[in-house]
Design a protein around this motif. Structure first.
Motif, PDB file in Angstrom:
ATOM      1  N   LEU A  94      55.250 -48.956  20.906  1.00  0.00           N
ATOM      2  CA  LEU A  94      53.859 -48.615  20.645  1.00  0.00           C
ATOM      3  C   LEU A  94      53.741 -47.532  19.578  1.00  0.00           C
ATOM      4  N   ASN A 105      54.003 -50.647  29.185  1.00  0.00           N
ATOM      5  CA  ASN A 105      53.172 -51.824  28.952  1.00  0.00           C
ATOM      6  C   ASN A 105      53.159 -52.689  30.202  1.00  0.00           C
ATOM      7  N   ASP A 122      47.273 -57.338  27.731  1.00  0.00           N
ATOM      8  CA  ASP A 122      48.279 -56.280  27.739  1.00  0.00           C
ATOM      9  C   ASP A 122      47.594 -54.923  27.689  1.00  0.00           C
ATOM     10  N   GLY A 157      48.820 -50.938  27.088  1.00  0.00           N
ATOM     11  CA  GLY A 157      49.921 -50.053  26.733  1.00  0.00           C
ATOM     12  C   GLY A 157      49.506 -48.597  26.787  1.00  0.00           C
TER      13      GLY A 157
END
Length: 627
Positions: free
Chosen positions: A124, A322, A345, A347
């Motif tokens: 990320l 995540n 998703d 994160g």
């Protein structure tokens, strides 16, 4: 956006006309595809659109690498495998386990999405995957899509590296491999796996470790990896799959000279974990449902040490978590191979180098595609809608067509729009020398490719692809008053070029192969060539396999970087590696094989940056036992 859809509408009309014109034609027979099947072997079903289909119906520029090919070059990590793939460029920064930058057709490393078991390996923080530490023993095959793949996969402006892991052996209760190897500078690679099926439960287990004192200064590596996959056939209609991967280690990332403290060494410690749970349910003969959930957690701690005293001068840690899931509904009937799906998703990135110490990225997407096959033609329209909590919404359409005008020849055309979400460190980075830009937009691309694949030559296979990627809202770093920097969307770029691959069929157990890629990367506003992007790459090889006991693979790699002279790179030499393996015992279901590799046979120099030089000539060898 409207211009893109107009172009795709024109392409759709042409495809429809072509379908009508060739609909009466018969599909290629198995005999006509014999040579292509010899080239592809077990690669005939692939998943670039996230549902299996024959490679003859794939319009994207795709390369597939099998476990057998990985073993033939005695690869340690994923970066070793990608090094010799035409159209993929690896910035080598040390020996086994070293951090490597991987580009596809000259893309930025953050534009390459890397997936394993449906889980993204990209960080990320910088949106880059650590391919130099990812082991290869558990890989069944790798599918590489060269060019934007956003209509199926989301943020993937440069391409996709999709890793499909090994499945349990359905025909045995217990089988596996034990391997041990060693080489110069304390390099060692130790692996063991086991696979089988007992009743309705199948299993695959792997454990391994890679270590090295460092083949270049301050690039030592020490890491271990565990992986497991379980498959349970609950009923004839329902199959459940569970996977888990864990790796931990540390590495040196090289050294540099700094006025004052003197020679400094870079390094990092890492720990990564991911797990998935999936259900595959057959609703009918033509309808299939896939449901999956995933969790991934990474912790990377980067540090700087003074070599003379060993004192640690700085350490920055990042944690990203995540979790998410996917739902896919596949319909296969007659001329259709259709898929509709949903991805979600969430994160979370935690770091002292991020504004407020924590930032989140939430994203969800809807996607659909269909491969319509009529006679010798297939057409694949696709579209995906992505929502992100940080950088807005995106629509990514694509349209591909394949046509087999005569035996053993496939023509491909593909047009797609793609995007890449900025890393959280670009949007929310907060440090003494870097200021956040929460208004940063995603980079976008409109891409075209056309290709030819043929085995018309009696003993050879040829594949060539031309590509053009027009990128806008390119992210660049600009200086601010006071010496700080920030990321901004600045300008437009064009990357265009051609790839050519040739492979001969075995003659006296020997095949020749060659690959060439040319990339012209320019600033569309100034017309100037963009620095530090590979201009040309060339791969040469020779494979020998007597299908009994002896196997050999000679590989030569050359890359020319259009580099900034200040980097002091050297890249005029071919780097040659020789891989040999010999079966010394073969009894019942057990074989013992010895292997040997001579790396960089002629001690050539091939590096982009003088701070990160490639290793010189070195050797390793070992043994593997299969049972």
């Amino acid at each position: 956006m409207s211009g893109c859809f107009r172009k795709m509408a024109v392409c759709a009309s042409l495809c429809a006309a072509l379908l009508c014109s060739v609909a009466p034609a018969a599909a290629q027979s198995e005999e006509e595809m014999d040579i292509l099947q010899m080239i592809y072997k077990d690669k005939d079903l692939v998943t670039p659109s996230r549902t299996p289909k024959p490679i003859s119906q794939v319009a994207e520029n795709i390369t597939v690498i099998t476990a057998e090919e990985i073993e033939a070059i005695n690869a340690h990590t994923l970066a070793d495998v990608l090094y010799h793939v035409t159209g993929v460029q690896v910035d080598v920064r040390g020996g086994p386990g070293s951090a490597m930058n991987v580009l596809i057709q000259g893309s930025d490393p953050r534009h390459v999405q890397v997936m394993v078991d449906g889980v993204s390996l990209n960080s990320l923080a910088d949106n880059v995957a650590d391919l130099g530490a990812f082991p290869v023993q558990q890989i069944e095959r790798i599918e590489i899509i060269k060019g934007p793949a956003s209509s199926a996969w989301g943020s993937a402006l440069g391409g996709i590296i999709n890793i499909i892991t090994r499945s349990p052996d359905p025909d045995r209760k217990l089988g596996g491999t034990v391997s041990a190897g060693g080489g110069d500078k304390g390099t060692g690679d130790f692996r063991a796996d086991a696979s089988g099926t007992v009743g309705s439960l199948g299993y695959y287990l792997y454990g391994g470790g890679l270590t090295s004192d460092g083949l270049t200064p301050s690039t030592a590596f020490d890491g271990g990896h565990l992986y497991t996959k379980l498959m349970w056939e609950a009923t004839r209609q329902a199959k459940v799959q569970f996977s888990l991967g864990y790796d931990k280690g540390g590495r040196g990332d090289g050294q540099f000279l700094q006025p004052g403290p003197g020679l400094l060494a870079l390094g990092e410690d890492f720990e990564r974990f991911f797990t998935t749970l999936a259900l595959n349910y057959t609703l009918s003969d033509t309808l299939n449902l896939d449901l999956s959930g995933r969790v991934a957690k990474k912790r990377v701690s980067q540090f700087v040490r003074q070599l003379s005293s060993g004192a640690e001068l700085q350490r920055i840690s990042t944690d990203d978590l995540n979790f998410g899931g996917s739902a896919k509904l596949a319909w296969r009937s007659g001329m259709h191979n259709a898929l509709a799906g949903f991805d979600y998703d969430h994160g979370r990135l935690e770091s002292l180098a991020i504004k407020d110490g924590r930032q989140d990225l939430e994203k969800w997407a809807l996607f659909a595609n269909d491969t319509l096959a009529v006679g010798a033609v297939s057409v694949t329209p696709g579209v995906r809608y992505d929502h992100t909590s940080t950088n807005g919404d995106f629509v990514s359409p694509s349209l591909g067509i394949t046509w087999a005008p005569f035996a053993q020849t496939i023509l491909r055309g593909y047009v797609a729009q793609g995007f890449n979400t900025p890393p959280l460190s670009f949007t929310f980075g907060d440090g003494f020398f870097f200021l956040a830009n929460p208004a940063l937009k995603a980079e976008k691309v409109l891409s075209y490719s056309i290709g030819l694949e043929t085995a018309l030559f009696k003993y050879a296979w040829l594949k060539t692809t031309g590509f053009l990627h027009d990128i806008r809202d390119v992210i660049a770093f600009v200086p601010l008053p006071g010496g700080a920097f920030t990321a901004v969307n600045s300008g437009k770029q064009r990357r265009q070029g051609v790839e050519v691959e040739v492979k001969t069929l075995p003659v006296f157990n020997t095949s020749l192969l060659a690959g060439y890629a040319f990339i012209d990367a320019t600033d569309r506003q100034t017309g100037r060539r963009i620095p530090n992007i590979p201009r040309t790459t060339c791969d040469l090889g020779l494979d020998y396999n007597d299908n009994e006991s002896l196997r050999g693979a000679l590989r030569g790699h050359y890359i020319w970087w259009n580099a900034d002279a200040a980097l002091a790179g050297r890249y005029r030499a071919f780097i040659w590696d020789l891989n040999l393996s010999k079966k010394v015992v073969e009894r019942d279901a057990t074989t013992v094989e010895l292997f040997f590799t001579a790396h960089n046979l002629f001690n050539g120099a091939q590096y982009l940056d003088g701070t990160f030089r490639n290793p010189g000539r070195w050797f390793e060898g070992g043994a593997r036992v299969k049972f």
